[in-house]
Design a protein around this motif. Structure first.
Motif, PDB file in Angstrom:
ATOM      1  N   ARG A   1       7.839  68.370  49.936  1.00 57.10           N
ATOM      2  CA  ARG A   1       7.625  68.681  48.531  1.00 57.10           C
ATOM      3  C   ARG A   1       7.376  67.395  47.749  1.00 57.10           C
ATOM      4  O   ARG A   1       7.748  66.322  48.184  1.00 57.10           O
ATOM      5  N   VAL A   2       6.778  67.534  46.615  1.00 56.76           N
ATOM      6  CA  VAL A   2       6.499  66.394  45.750  1.00 56.76           C
ATOM      7  C   VAL A   2       7.780  66.060  45.006  1.00 56.76           C
ATOM      8  O   VAL A   2       8.488  66.945  44.545  1.00 56.76           O
ATOM      9  N   PRO A   3       8.132  64.783  44.877  1.00 61.39           N
ATOM     10  CA  PRO A   3       9.368  64.396  44.209  1.00 61.39           C
ATOM     11  C   PRO A   3       9.418  64.843  42.754  1.00 61.39           C
ATOM     12  O   PRO A   3       8.407  64.872  42.075  1.00 61.39           O
ATOM     13  N   GLU A   4      10.595  65.180  42.322  1.00 60.48           N
ATOM     14  CA  GLU A   4      10.841  65.486  40.919  1.00 60.48           C
ATOM     15  C   GLU A   4      11.079  64.160  40.201  1.00 60.48           C
ATOM     16  O   GLU A   4      11.356  63.151  40.824  1.00 60.48           O
ATOM     17  N   VAL A   5      11.022  64.167  38.889  1.00 54.57           N
ATOM     18  CA  VAL A   5      11.194  62.927  38.143  1.00 54.57           C
ATOM     19  C   VAL A   5      12.652  62.498  38.056  1.00 54.57           C
ATOM     20  O   VAL A   5      12.929  61.376  37.724  1.00 54.57           O
ATOM     21  N   ASP A   6      13.589  63.385  38.375  1.00 53.50           N
ATOM     22  CA  ASP A   6      14.997  63.003  38.326  1.00 53.50           C
ATOM     23  C   ASP A   6      15.412  62.410  39.675  1.00 53.50           C
ATOM     24  O   ASP A   6      16.143  62.968  40.444  1.00 53.50           O
ATOM     25  N   SER A   7      14.933  61.201  39.958  1.00 53.47           N
ATOM     26  CA  SER A   7      15.155  60.549  41.243  1.00 53.47           C
ATOM     27  C   SER A   7      16.004  59.288  41.090  1.00 53.47           C
ATOM     28  O   SER A   7      16.175  58.780  40.007  1.00 53.47           O
ATOM     29  N   THR A   8      16.518  58.793  42.194  1.00 55.38           N
ATOM     30  CA  THR A   8      17.277  57.543  42.164  1.00 55.38           C
ATOM     31  C   THR A   8      16.360  56.357  42.428  1.00 55.38           C
ATOM     32  O   THR A   8      16.688  55.463  43.182  1.00 55.38           O
TER      33      THR A   8
ATOM     34  N   LEU B   1       5.728  56.204  32.056  1.00 52.70           N
ATOM     35  CA  LEU B   1       4.598  55.735  31.264  1.00 52.70           C
ATOM     36  C   LEU B   1       3.778  56.860  30.647  1.00 52.70           C
ATOM     37  O   LEU B   1       2.886  56.610  29.843  1.00 52.70           O
ATOM     38  N   GLY B   2       4.047  58.097  31.069  1.00 53.72           N
ATOM     39  CA  GLY B   2       3.275  59.220  30.546  1.00 53.72           C
ATOM     40  C   GLY B   2       1.819  59.170  30.960  1.00 53.72           C
ATOM     41  O   GLY B   2       0.936  59.638  30.255  1.00 53.72           O
ATOM     42  N   ARG B   3       1.566  58.581  32.121  1.00 50.23           N
ATOM     43  CA  ARG B   3       0.210  58.447  32.645  1.00 50.23           C
ATOM     44  C   ARG B   3       0.188  58.958  34.077  1.00 50.23           C
ATOM     45  O   ARG B   3       1.210  59.268  34.653  1.00 50.23           O
ATOM     46  N   THR B   4      -0.994  58.971  34.671  1.00 49.90           N
ATOM     47  CA  THR B   4      -1.156  59.454  36.033  1.00 49.90           C
ATOM     48  C   THR B   4      -1.582  58.309  36.937  1.00 49.90           C
ATOM     49  O   THR B   4      -2.566  57.625  36.651  1.00 49.90           O
ATOM     50  N   THR B   5      -0.851  58.125  38.022  1.00 48.20           N
ATOM     51  CA  THR B   5      -1.217  57.113  39.014  1.00 48.20           C
ATOM     52  C   THR B   5      -2.318  57.681  39.891  1.00 48.20           C
ATOM     53  O   THR B   5      -2.209  58.798  40.391  1.00 48.20           O
ATOM     54  N   LEU B   6      -3.390  56.910  40.082  1.00 45.28           N
ATOM     55  CA  LEU B   6      -4.511  57.343  40.913  1.00 45.28           C
ATOM     56  C   LEU B   6      -4.553  56.651  42.271  1.00 45.28           C
ATOM     57  O   LEU B   6      -5.086  57.200  43.233  1.00 45.28           O
ATOM     58  N   ARG B   7      -4.011  55.434  42.346  1.00 42.38           N
ATOM     59  CA  ARG B   7      -4.100  54.652  43.578  1.00 42.38           C
ATOM     60  C   ARG B   7      -2.916  53.693  43.645  1.00 42.38           C
ATOM     61  O   ARG B   7      -2.439  53.215  42.620  1.00 42.38           O
ATOM     62  N   VAL B   8      -2.486  53.407  44.865  1.00 42.48           N
ATOM     63  CA  VAL B   8      -1.425  52.432  45.109  1.00 42.48           C
ATOM     64  C   VAL B   8      -1.964  51.408  46.091  1.00 42.48           C
ATOM     65  O   VAL B   8      -2.622  51.766  47.067  1.00 42.48           O
ATOM     66  N   GLU B   9      -1.684  50.135  45.837  1.00 36.00           N
ATOM     67  CA  GLU B   9      -2.118  49.065  46.732  1.00 36.00           C
ATOM     68  C   GLU B   9      -0.882  48.356  47.265  1.00 36.00           C
ATOM     69  O   GLU B   9      -0.058  47.870  46.494  1.00 36.00           O
ATOM     70  N   VAL B  10      -0.750  48.336  48.606  1.00 37.21           N
ATOM     71  CA  VAL B  10       0.401  47.712  49.246  1.00 37.21           C
ATOM     72  C   VAL B  10      -0.048  46.603  50.186  1.00 37.21           C
ATOM     73  O   VAL B  10      -1.185  46.593  50.656  1.00 37.21           O
TER      74      VAL B  10
ATOM     75  N   GLY C   1       0.142  67.787  42.019  1.00 37.83           N
ATOM     76  CA  GLY C   1      -1.200  68.305  41.840  1.00 37.83           C
ATOM     77  C   GLY C   1      -2.315  67.459  42.409  1.00 37.83           C
ATOM     78  O   GLY C   1      -3.482  67.724  42.138  1.00 37.83           O
ATOM     79  N   ARG C   2      -1.976  66.442  43.197  1.00 34.77           N
ATOM     80  CA  ARG C   2      -3.019  65.565  43.722  1.00 34.77           C
ATOM     81  C   ARG C   2      -2.486  64.775  44.913  1.00 34.77           C
ATOM     82  O   ARG C   2      -1.318  64.819  45.227  1.00 34.77           O
TER      83      ARG C   2
END
Length: 152
Positions: free
Chosen positions: A18-25, A66-75, A91-92
């Motif tokens: 499942r996709v994580p909820e925002v109430d995370s540690t 941030l009230g924004r949507t992350t599109l990509r992560v660079e590691v 949703g993505r």
């Protein structure tokens, strides 16, 4: 700046069903003043080096804060284990860029407005006091963040 800690009721597995909820540690500290170009925009202290397990929570926390949507992560490949090509998000699916040779202490999230968020990654095995201090510092104090980690 005071770090904000969010909570998950249970840990993510390497294959998140499942996709994580925002109430995370998620142990995350973001600079309250965005838009100014400091060296880093905050700090993140993951629980492990397992990217598949750690990145979904980070993405959910950054999106929520941030009230924004992350599109990509660079590691940086040298710093992580189990790096997937994509991460599930609400949703993505987020594409994961895998890089070699860059600063292994940094991770970058690209937001929907094109703005990058650069986070200093506090190594998971860092002793709590040093990591807590690093999380409490602001992005303006990027030099102090790095010095704190070297001293821990």
């Amino acid at each position: 700046m005071t770090p904000t800690f969010l909570t998950y009721p249970d840990p993510l597995s390497a294959v998140a069903v499942r996709v994580p909820e925002v109430d995370s540690t998620v142990r995350l500290s973001l600079d309250a003043v965005r838009g100014r170009r400091a060296g880093v925009d905050g700090a993140w202290w993951p629980y492990s080096r397992d990217a598949a397990a750690e990145l979904p929570g980070l993405i959910a926390a950054v999106d929520q804060r941030l009230g924004r949507t992350t599109l990509r992560v660079e590691v940086r490949m040298e710093s992580w284990e189990n790096v997937p090509r994509q991460i599930p998000a609400r949703g993505r699916r987020i594409r994961v860029g895998r890089f070699h040779g860059s600063d292994p202490r940094l991770i970058t999230l690209i937001l929907s407005d094109g703005e990058p968020i650069v986070l200093l990654v506090i190594p998971p095995d860092t002793i709590g006091g040093g990591a807590g201090t690093a999380l409490g510092l602001t992005a303006r104090d990027a030099a102090h963040l790095c010095a704190t980690l070297r001293g821990a």
